[in-house]
Each structure stands twice: as C-alpha cells, then as structure tokens.
Design a protein around this motif. Structure first.
Motif, mmCIF file in Angstrom:
data_model
loop_
_atom_site.group_PDB
_atom_site.id
_atom_site.type_symbol
_atom_site.label_atom_id
_atom_site.label_comp_id
_atom_site.label_asym_id
_atom_site.label_seq_id
_atom_site.Cartn_x
_atom_site.Cartn_y
_atom_site.Cartn_z
ATOM 1 N N GLU A 185 0.828 -1.203 0.000
ATOM 2 C CA GLU A 185 0.000 0.000 0.000
ATOM 3 C C GLU A 185 0.864 1.255 0.000
ATOM 4 O OE1 GLU A 185 -3.802 -1.862 2.470
ATOM 5 O OE2 GLU A 185 -2.565 -0.307 3.369
ATOM 6 N N VAL A 186 1.963 1.217 0.731
ATOM 7 C CA VAL A 186 2.870 2.363 0.796
ATOM 8 C C VAL A 186 3.360 2.728 -0.601
ATOM 9 C CG1 VAL A 186 5.116 3.159 1.618
ATOM 10 C CG2 VAL A 186 3.592 1.896 3.155
ATOM 11 N N LEU A 187 3.793 1.729 -1.344
ATOM 12 C CA LEU A 187 4.312 1.984 -2.685
ATOM 13 C C LEU A 187 3.219 2.478 -3.626
ATOM 14 C CD1 LEU A 187 6.724 -1.049 -3.191
ATOM 15 C CD2 LEU A 187 7.216 1.204 -2.236
ATOM 16 N N ASN A 188 1.975 2.094 -3.369
ATOM 17 C CA ASN A 188 0.864 2.470 -4.251
ATOM 18 C C ASN A 188 0.379 3.899 -4.031
ATOM 19 O OD1 ASN A 188 0.734 0.077 -5.646
ATOM 20 N ND2 ASN A 188 -0.783 -0.854 -4.280
ATOM 21 N N VAL A 189 0.442 4.398 -2.791
ATOM 22 C CA VAL A 189 -0.242 5.653 -2.492
ATOM 23 C C VAL A 189 0.663 6.770 -1.992
ATOM 24 C CG1 VAL A 189 -0.814 5.171 -0.069
ATOM 25 C CG2 VAL A 189 -2.386 6.540 -1.466
ATOM 26 N N ALA A 190 1.836 6.447 -1.426
ATOM 27 C CA ALA A 190 2.650 7.467 -0.756
ATOM 28 C C ALA A 190 3.632 8.158 -1.695
ATOM 29 C CB ALA A 190 3.403 6.844 0.415
ATOM 30 N N ASP A 191 4.013 9.375 -1.314
ATOM 31 C CA ASP A 191 5.090 10.109 -1.986
ATOM 32 C C ASP A 191 6.421 9.857 -1.285
ATOM 33 O OD1 ASP A 191 3.414 11.620 -3.919
ATOM 34 O OD2 ASP A 191 2.578 12.499 -2.093
ATOM 35 N N ARG A 192 6.375 9.849 0.042
ATOM 36 C CA ARG A 192 7.554 9.534 0.844
ATOM 37 C C ARG A 192 7.150 8.591 1.969
ATOM 38 N NH1 ARG A 192 10.742 14.122 3.380
ATOM 39 N NH2 ARG A 192 8.700 15.051 3.819
ATOM 40 N N VAL A 193 8.135 7.946 2.566
ATOM 41 C CA VAL A 193 7.864 7.000 3.647
ATOM 42 C C VAL A 193 8.929 7.138 4.723
ATOM 43 C CG1 VAL A 193 9.075 5.183 2.343
ATOM 44 C CG2 VAL A 193 7.568 4.561 4.261
ATOM 45 N N SER A 194 8.479 7.144 5.979
ATOM 46 C CA SER A 194 9.381 7.139 7.132
ATOM 47 C C SER A 194 9.192 5.830 7.883
ATOM 48 C CB SER A 194 9.095 8.321 8.066
ATOM 49 O OG SER A 194 9.428 9.542 7.446
ATOM 50 N N VAL A 195 10.299 5.254 8.335
ATOM 51 C CA VAL A 195 10.271 3.946 8.985
ATOM 52 C C VAL A 195 10.675 4.084 10.449
ATOM 53 C CG1 VAL A 195 11.167 1.591 8.961
ATOM 54 C CG2 VAL A 195 10.860 2.831 6.806
ATOM 55 N N MET A 196 9.853 3.503 11.331
ATOM 56 C CA MET A 196 10.172 3.467 12.764
ATOM 57 C C MET A 196 10.455 2.043 13.201
ATOM 58 S SD MET A 196 7.612 6.247 14.536
ATOM 59 C CE MET A 196 8.565 6.150 16.077
ATOM 60 N N ARG A 197 11.343 1.902 14.185
ATOM 61 C CA ARG A 197 11.642 0.595 14.770
ATOM 62 C C ARG A 197 12.014 0.785 16.234
ATOM 63 N NH1 ARG A 197 15.800 -1.022 11.739
ATOM 64 N NH2 ARG A 197 17.456 -0.774 13.296
ATOM 65 N N ASN A 198 11.302 0.077 17.107
ATOM 66 C CA ASN A 198 11.587 0.122 18.546
ATOM 67 C C ASN A 198 11.619 1.547 19.096
ATOM 68 O OD1 ASN A 198 11.848 -2.688 18.598
ATOM 69 N ND2 ASN A 198 14.034 -2.582 18.119
ATOM 70 N N GLY A 199 10.670 2.364 18.648
ATOM 71 C CA GLY A 199 10.548 3.707 19.180
ATOM 72 C C GLY A 199 11.463 4.732 18.561
ATOM 73 N N ARG A 200 12.284 4.343 17.616
ATOM 74 C CA ARG A 200 13.214 5.268 16.973
ATOM 75 C C ARG A 200 12.866 5.465 15.500
ATOM 76 N NH1 ARG A 200 18.149 6.473 19.357
ATOM 77 N NH2 ARG A 200 18.489 5.544 21.423
ATOM 78 N N MET A 201 13.225 6.625 14.981
ATOM 79 C CA MET A 201 13.058 6.892 13.559
ATOM 80 C C MET A 201 14.289 6.375 12.824
ATOM 81 S SD MET A 201 11.082 7.992 11.195
ATOM 82 C CE MET A 201 9.835 8.939 12.099
#
Length: 240
Positions: A185-201
């Motif tokens: 879905e991210v690839l279909n609709v977004a312009d940019r993407v931010s990824v979080m893991r274990n409370g961190r960006m």
C-alpha cells in the motif's frame, strides 16, 4: 521508550507513509501530534511556527485531524449528527436538523465523499463509516489528516476507493499522514515513507528510491525473506 528522540517532518500536499512493526511507536507519535499524549520533551512546528498542542482542541485549531483505527462514531446517531457533533446549527438550543443535513450534503459533495446524511451510522458498511470519519475532520477545517491503519478493516475494493480519496485530497492541497505496516500500500499511495523501529526513527525515503525488501529491512533491522507462503508463518518467522 515509546518514542525515543524522534524527528519527523511532512511536506504540504504529500502523502507521507509512516511504517513499522506493531509497537514501533507510529501511533504514539501521531497521538502526540494530535494532543492525546503529552511528550516529555520536543517541539512541534506547523508552517514554520511553533505550535503548542496539549489537547485535541489545540490540534484542531492548528488544522490537524485524526481518523483513528477504531472509529469514534456514535452508532445510534445519523451521519450528519456524527459529523456536526459539538458544532450543530441551533437556535436557542433547538437543533436545526434540516440545515445540519444540508451542510453535510454540501460538504460531502465538495470532497466527492457522497453519503446520506440521514442514515444512522450503525446501518453503514465499514467503508462508508470511514468516509464519515474523514468528513468529520474536514468539517473542522483540517489541513493535515492523520489516518491510523485506515485499511485494517477494509475490503480490497474499499481500500482502493480510500486511495482515490487520498489522492484527491492531496491534489486539493491537503497533507495526509498514512500509518500502516502494509508495504504494498505504501508503494501504491505514498510520496515519501518514514520507517520506525523500537521507538526510533530509522529513516525517510522517497518512494521512487526504495522498494519492499529495503523497507522491510529497515523495519526489522535485518534481511527479510520475502516469499509467498501456502501455510501460516511459523513462530519467529517474518513474512511480508
């Protein structure tokens, strides 16, 4: 820590996906933006100006609206009553139902989110209930829309309709923050993407500069095996 020294920025008129595994801190971050959670530190800026957001009322005044994963609607109320709740047109305390219904009809027409204002929410399918939630934040003049796992309860057809709605809103100058863990879905609709893991960006990328294996690796911190399975994943195995 639910959110540990997180920096996050969104540009006007874009769809910005915020992804991560369950518990990564995505919803917590957006609940801070919407005034549902008070952060221990940090600052929020909107259009370059520092914003003081300690309550959802503050967020709404700053043009921020949030559609939660679990809808905040009153089932026994009509569509119009839900959308206008708290801002109903009235005279000396008497509600103007006809005027209320007309206002919602005009709002729905303006944004192409057609709904019957007189229908009770409990009689609507899930996809239509989500439209009501979106119209509710648009009625309060939100310019930044936060959608928390919006496709979690939708059929594929409803999800595609939602993506069309999102694209239409951004063309009108709205900004959409799209919380999800569904990378297709991210690839279909977004312009940019931010990824979080274990409370961190972990990082932010343009959609043109990334793919599913790359995002999956950022989400879990290691290489991920991506394949179609005919049986449920075993314990400890990650499958996208």
């Amino acid at each position: 820590l639910a959110n540990d020294q997180v920096d996050f920025s969104v540009e006007k008129g874009e769809v910005h996906a915020l992804v991560g595994e369950n518990g990564a801190g995505k919803t917590t971050l957006m609940n801070i933006l919407y005034g549902l959670i008070k952060p221990d530190s940090g600052e929020i800026f909107i259009d370059g100006n520092k914003a003081h957001i300690e309550h959802p009322d503050d967020a709404i005044k700053n043009g921020i609206g949030m559609v939660h994963q679990h809808f905040k609607l009153v089932p026994s109320f009509t569509v119009a009553q839900n959308i206008m709740l708290g801002i109903e047109p009235n005279t000396a305390g008497f509600l103007k139902t006809t005027q209320e219904n007309e206002a919602v009809s005009q709002l729905a027409k303006k944004f192409g989110l057609l709904v019957d204002p007189t229908t009770k929410v409990r009689d609507l399918p899930v996809g239509m209930q989500q439209r009501v939630e979106i119209l509710k934040v648009l009625q309060r003049e939100a310019k930044i829309l936060v959608l928390d796992e919006p496709t979690a309860v939708l059929t594929p057809q409803d999800a595609n309709e939602l993506f069309t709605i999102i694209r239409g809103l951004t063309k009108m100058g709205f900004t959409v923050i799209f919380i999800t863990h569904k990378l297709v879905e991210v690839l279909n609709v977004a312009d940019r993407v931010s990824v979080m893991r274990n409370g961190r960006m972990i990082g932010t990328k343009k959609i043109a500069d990334t793919d599913i294996p790359d995002l999956a690796r950022m989400m879990v911190g290691r290489e991920v095996l991506l394949r179609v399975k005919k049986k449920p994943a075993t314990i400890g195995e990650t499958v996208f």
